[in-house]
Design a protein around this motif. Structure first.
Motif, mmCIF file in Angstrom:
data_model
loop_
_atom_site.group_PDB
_atom_site.id
_atom_site.type_symbol
_atom_site.label_atom_id
_atom_site.label_comp_id
_atom_site.label_asym_id
_atom_site.label_seq_id
_atom_site.Cartn_x
_atom_site.Cartn_y
_atom_site.Cartn_z
ATOM 1 N N GLY A 23 0.822 -1.223 0.000
ATOM 2 C CA GLY A 23 0.000 0.000 0.000
ATOM 3 C C GLY A 23 0.849 1.263 0.000
ATOM 4 O O GLY A 23 0.505 2.241 0.654
ATOM 5 N N GLN A 24 1.955 1.243 -0.748
ATOM 6 C CA GLN A 24 2.864 2.399 -0.718
ATOM 7 C C GLN A 24 2.420 3.492 -1.686
ATOM 8 O O GLN A 24 2.862 3.548 -2.838
ATOM 9 C CB GLN A 24 4.304 1.932 -0.969
ATOM 10 N N ASN A 25 1.529 4.352 -1.208
ATOM 11 C CA ASN A 25 1.113 5.542 -1.951
ATOM 12 C C ASN A 25 1.543 6.740 -1.099
ATOM 13 O O ASN A 25 1.019 6.928 -0.005
ATOM 14 C CB ASN A 25 -0.404 5.561 -2.163
ATOM 15 N N PHE A 26 2.493 7.492 -1.614
ATOM 16 C CA PHE A 26 3.107 8.533 -0.787
ATOM 17 C C PHE A 26 2.401 9.871 -0.970
ATOM 18 O O PHE A 26 2.021 10.234 -2.087
ATOM 19 C CB PHE A 26 4.592 8.659 -1.152
ATOM 20 N N LEU A 27 2.269 10.616 0.128
ATOM 21 C CA LEU A 27 1.607 11.927 0.077
ATOM 22 C C LEU A 27 2.490 12.940 -0.642
ATOM 23 O O LEU A 27 3.680 13.048 -0.342
ATOM 24 C CB LEU A 27 1.369 12.415 1.500
ATOM 25 N N THR A 28 1.893 13.689 -1.564
ATOM 26 C CA THR A 28 2.657 14.714 -2.285
ATOM 27 C C THR A 28 2.057 16.106 -2.036
ATOM 28 O O THR A 28 2.499 17.077 -2.638
ATOM 29 C CB THR A 28 2.625 14.442 -3.804
ATOM 30 N N ILE A 51 2.548 5.136 12.022
ATOM 31 C CA ILE A 51 2.498 3.830 11.361
ATOM 32 C C ILE A 51 2.812 4.034 9.882
ATOM 33 O O ILE A 51 2.097 4.763 9.193
ATOM 34 C CB ILE A 51 1.087 3.183 11.483
ATOM 35 N N GLY A 52 3.870 3.401 9.417
ATOM 36 C CA GLY A 52 4.200 3.459 7.982
ATOM 37 C C GLY A 52 4.709 4.815 7.535
ATOM 38 O O GLY A 52 4.028 5.520 6.798
ATOM 39 N N PRO A 53 5.917 5.223 7.950
ATOM 40 C CA PRO A 53 6.432 6.544 7.564
ATOM 41 C C PRO A 53 6.741 6.678 6.072
ATOM 42 O O PRO A 53 6.823 7.797 5.570
ATOM 43 C CB PRO A 53 7.709 6.675 8.397
ATOM 44 N N ILE A 72 7.025 3.361 12.863
ATOM 45 C CA ILE A 72 7.070 1.901 12.676
ATOM 46 C C ILE A 72 6.866 1.575 11.206
ATOM 47 O O ILE A 72 5.798 1.847 10.636
ATOM 48 C CB ILE A 72 5.949 1.231 13.496
ATOM 49 N N GLU A 73 7.883 1.017 10.586
ATOM 50 C CA GLU A 73 7.821 0.727 9.148
ATOM 51 C C GLU A 73 8.153 -0.749 8.917
ATOM 52 O O GLU A 73 9.170 -1.237 9.403
ATOM 53 C CB GLU A 73 8.808 1.647 8.408
ATOM 54 N N VAL A 74 7.302 -1.420 8.156
ATOM 55 C CA VAL A 74 7.513 -2.840 7.910
ATOM 56 C C VAL A 74 8.538 -3.075 6.798
ATOM 57 O O VAL A 74 9.176 -4.129 6.741
ATOM 58 C CB VAL A 74 6.160 -3.541 7.598
ATOM 59 N N ALA A 96 9.144 -2.926 12.003
ATOM 60 C CA ALA A 96 8.188 -3.867 12.601
ATOM 61 C C ALA A 96 6.878 -3.817 11.835
ATOM 62 O O ALA A 96 6.590 -2.850 11.119
ATOM 63 C CB ALA A 96 7.931 -3.500 14.064
ATOM 64 N N ASP A 97 6.084 -4.875 11.998
ATOM 65 C CA ASP A 97 4.737 -4.913 11.437
ATOM 66 C C ASP A 97 3.809 -4.343 12.507
ATOM 67 O O ASP A 97 3.691 -4.901 13.605
ATOM 68 C CB ASP A 97 4.381 -6.373 11.127
ATOM 69 N N ALA A 98 3.135 -3.243 12.176
ATOM 70 C CA ALA A 98 2.291 -2.560 13.174
ATOM 71 C C ALA A 98 1.176 -3.472 13.688
ATOM 72 O O ALA A 98 0.743 -3.333 14.834
ATOM 73 C CB ALA A 98 1.698 -1.295 12.566
ATOM 74 N N LEU A 99 0.736 -4.394 12.852
ATOM 75 C CA LEU A 99 -0.354 -5.296 13.261
ATOM 76 C C LEU A 99 0.098 -6.245 14.371
ATOM 77 O O LEU A 99 -0.716 -6.761 15.122
ATOM 78 C CB LEU A 99 -0.817 -6.145 12.073
ATOM 79 N N GLY A 121 -1.103 8.005 11.025
ATOM 80 C CA GLY A 121 -0.683 7.175 9.906
ATOM 81 C C GLY A 121 -1.512 7.394 8.654
ATOM 82 O O GLY A 121 -2.724 7.608 8.730
ATOM 83 N N ASN A 122 -0.811 7.370 7.545
ATOM 84 C CA ASN A 122 -1.475 7.279 6.244
ATOM 85 C C ASN A 122 -1.488 5.779 5.987
ATOM 86 O O ASN A 122 -0.505 5.215 5.530
ATOM 87 C CB ASN A 122 -0.645 8.070 5.219
ATOM 88 N N LEU A 123 -2.590 5.143 6.355
ATOM 89 C CA LEU A 123 -2.576 3.685 6.479
ATOM 90 C C LEU A 123 -2.713 2.977 5.152
ATOM 91 O O LEU A 123 -3.546 3.359 4.323
ATOM 92 C CB LEU A 123 -3.719 3.225 7.392
HETATM 93 N N1 SAM Z 1 3.425 7.951 5.537
HETATM 94 C C1 SAM Z 1 3.858 7.905 4.145
HETATM 95 C C2 SAM Z 1 3.173 9.001 3.367
HETATM 96 O O1 SAM Z 1 2.124 9.482 3.840
HETATM 97 O O2 SAM Z 1 3.650 9.367 2.298
HETATM 98 C C3 SAM Z 1 3.616 6.539 3.511
HETATM 99 C C4 SAM Z 1 2.215 6.045 3.523
HETATM 100 S S1 SAM Z 1 1.942 4.567 2.589
HETATM 101 C C5 SAM Z 1 0.202 4.747 2.240
HETATM 102 C C6 SAM Z 1 1.895 3.260 3.789
HETATM 103 C C7 SAM Z 1 3.209 2.921 4.482
HETATM 104 O O3 SAM Z 1 2.963 1.884 5.447
HETATM 105 C C8 SAM Z 1 4.270 2.370 3.561
HETATM 106 O O4 SAM Z 1 5.507 2.951 3.882
HETATM 107 C C9 SAM Z 1 4.303 0.854 3.877
HETATM 108 O O5 SAM Z 1 5.548 0.250 3.647
HETATM 109 C C10 SAM Z 1 3.947 0.867 5.348
HETATM 110 N N2 SAM Z 1 3.315 -0.379 5.841
HETATM 111 C C11 SAM Z 1 2.542 -1.248 5.151
HETATM 112 N N3 SAM Z 1 2.121 -2.248 5.952
HETATM 113 C C12 SAM Z 1 2.635 -1.983 7.187
HETATM 114 C C13 SAM Z 1 2.578 -2.666 8.441
HETATM 115 N N4 SAM Z 1 1.875 -3.799 8.577
HETATM 116 N N5 SAM Z 1 3.248 -2.147 9.496
HETATM 117 C C14 SAM Z 1 3.982 -0.994 9.359
HETATM 118 N N6 SAM Z 1 4.064 -0.317 8.191
HETATM 119 C C15 SAM Z 1 3.413 -0.795 7.128
#
Ligand code: SAM
Length: 288
Positions: A23-28, A51-53, A72-74, A96-99, A121-123
């Motif tokens: 789900g890597q969609n980065f905010l621009t 969660i997920g930087p 926390i970044e997986v 780590a996996d946030a879940l 988090g941008n989940l």
């Molecule tokens: N925060 C950034 C932004 O807004 O541009 C990235 C958001 S992106 C939608 C989701 C981020 O969550 C990705 O970096 C992804 O690798 C990370 N991610 C996905 N599953 C995860 C998990 N189970 N635990 C932690 N991070 C996770």
């Protein structure tokens, strides 16, 4: 703020590419980042778990606003990128996996004491519901969550009884928190562009659950079970919940809980779900 070209370049410099499976969609869009940070209402000494930087867009803004950030970044590659690119002493990156992470324990370990924290988090879409349930049901030191979710999920979180989108997620989130919409976000605010629009919601965790229930496990079992049959009347959908209730007992619980038997799951308020659970517990605990 990073443009899509800059993000691609940054990822390439670290030998990485956006991974759809995570789900890597980065905010621009810097306006959206500013709105999220404003919603977190950062006070001096606040600990914020992100969660997920990703590439650290939000992380940087949270750190600049004065929060102590635990990110926390997986994805190991992205965690390395953030750790190298962000020169803030108040940012700590955990792979780590946030879940699977007990945030209470993680923050306690880092701060060496019991410590309240906020979650941001941008989940990634695939973790949204399980992660919100994990946070709200198991993490006692979280006081607030500001999260970007798909617009359809935001509608479910914010729904009131009677709405088509009211369901188990609405009940679970509203049981533990006061949710509000911060802003809707166009799909154009991300790279790569997802197929749907998003929304930012803020969940302010309640000191006590919204309603008193005799047994949370039973409460959620009833809610989830009844919603799997959401087109049926409650008398019928309750009989289908694996509690071994007869239809008469289901009707009795509804009547004594003050709930019309012809109601459907989507009609019940939190107070009615709680009243029903009390009645079911009474019925299930007597010799039958
Ligand atoms: N925060 C950034 C932004 O807004 O541009 C990235 C958001 S992106 C939608 C989701 C981020 O969550 C990705 O970096 C992804 O690798 C990370 N991610 C996905 N599953 C995860 C998990 N189970 N635990 C932690 N991070 C996770």
């Amino acid at each position: 703020m990073n443009s899509s070209a800059e993000i691609k370049h940054l990822l390439a410099r670290h030998g990485l590419a956006a991974r759809k499976s995570l789900g890597q969609n980065f905010l621009t869009d810097s306006t959206v980042v500013a709105r999220i940070v404003a919603a977190v209402d950062i006070k001096p000494q606040d600990v914020v778990v992100e969660i997920g930087p990703g590439i650290g867009v939000l992380t940087r803004a949270l750190a600049a606003a004065g929060a102590r950030v635990v990110a926390i970044e997986v994805d190991r590659g992205l965690a390395g990128l953030v750790a190298q690119e962000l020169a803030y002493s108040n940012v700590q990156v955990e792979i780590a996996d946030a879940l699977e992470t007990d945030l209470d324990a993680l923050v306690r370990g880092l701060q060496e004491r019991e410590q309240k924290y906020k979650v941001v988090g941008n989940l990634p879409y695939y973790v949204t519901s399980p992660l919100l349930l994990h946070l709200l049901q198991r993490q006692r030191n979280m006081t607030m969550a500001v999260v970007m979710v798909q617009q359809e999920v935001a509608a479910r979180i914010l729904s009131a009884p009677g709405s088509r989108t009211y369901g188990p997620l609405s009940v679970a989130v509203q049981f533990r928190s006061l949710p509000e919409l911060v802003t809707t976000v166009s799909r154009e605010a991300f790279w790569p562009q997802p197929k749907v629009d998003s929304a930012v919601v803020r969940l302010v965790v309640r000191e006590q659950p919204a309603v008193e229930v005799p047994d949370e496990e039973l409460f959620f079992q009833v809610v989830r079970g009844a919603f799997t049959q959401r087109r049926k009347t409650m008398a019928n959908s309750l009989a289908a919940v694996p509690l071994g209730l007869s239809k008469d007992e289901a009707r009795q619980a509804l009547a004594q809980g003050g709930i019309p038997w012809e109601y459907r799951a989507e009609n019940l308020s939190l107070a009615q779900w709680a009243a029903l659970t009390w009645q079911l517990q009474r019925i299930l605990s007597r010799p039958r």
